[in-house]
Design a protein around this motif. Sequence first.
Motif, PDB file in Angstrom:
ATOM      1  N   THR A   2     -32.732  47.421  28.318  1.00  0.00           N
ATOM      2  CA  THR A   2     -32.730  45.965  28.271  1.00  0.00           C
ATOM      3  C   THR A   2     -31.740  45.437  29.290  1.00  0.00           C
ATOM      4  O   THR A   2     -30.532  45.445  29.073  1.00  0.00           O
ATOM      5  CB  THR A   2     -32.382  45.451  26.862  1.00  0.00           C
ATOM      6  OG1 THR A   2     -33.249  46.078  25.920  1.00  0.00           O
ATOM      7  CG2 THR A   2     -32.566  43.952  26.785  1.00  0.00           C
ATOM      8  N   ASP A  27     -27.596  44.940  28.055  1.00  0.00           N
ATOM      9  CA  ASP A  27     -26.994  44.977  26.726  1.00  0.00           C
ATOM     10  C   ASP A  27     -25.901  46.039  26.627  1.00  0.00           C
ATOM     11  O   ASP A  27     -24.972  45.890  25.849  1.00  0.00           O
ATOM     12  CB  ASP A  27     -28.059  45.211  25.657  1.00  0.00           C
ATOM     13  CG  ASP A  27     -28.948  43.988  25.471  1.00  0.00           C
ATOM     14  OD1 ASP A  27     -28.511  42.869  25.772  1.00  0.00           O
ATOM     15  OD2 ASP A  27     -30.093  44.175  25.011  1.00  0.00           O
ATOM     16  N   GLN A  71     -35.518  41.672  32.591  1.00  0.00           N
ATOM     17  CA  GLN A  71     -36.078  40.404  32.135  1.00  0.00           C
ATOM     18  C   GLN A  71     -35.420  39.259  32.896  1.00  0.00           C
ATOM     19  O   GLN A  71     -34.208  39.265  33.099  1.00  0.00           O
ATOM     20  CB  GLN A  71     -35.822  40.228  30.637  1.00  0.00           C
ATOM     21  CG  GLN A  71     -36.470  41.276  29.784  1.00  0.00           C
ATOM     22  CD  GLN A  71     -36.093  41.123  28.312  1.00  0.00           C
ATOM     23  OE1 GLN A  71     -35.645  40.082  27.870  1.00  0.00           O
ATOM     24  NE2 GLN A  71     -36.271  42.188  27.557  1.00  0.00           N
TER      25      GLN A  71
END
Length: 92
Positions: A2, A27, A71
């Motif tokens: 992530t 993260d 992302q």
Amino acid sequence: MTCYVDTVRSYPNAGLRFTDYCHLLADTRDELHAMAGAVGMPRWTFQDHPWRWHYDLPAHLRDSAVAHGAQVVTMHEVGALLRRRKGELPIA
């Protein structure tokens, strides 16, 4: 993994090799370093800080990070991520 990239910004007077950068965050530090390595960022460019750790990713590598699964996030989302990290630090 992530990882996140935000909006590219221009820093024309920073005296850096490139002028346009975004932030590469994740993260966990392990996820961040793995992504940075996957897109070709040298480890010495890592900006270490208790909760604001990140890489300043040159704009030309942003698409590669997204292709590797990063992302796209807004600055508001970056702020929320950093506040969460800060809140998770042990109280000194």
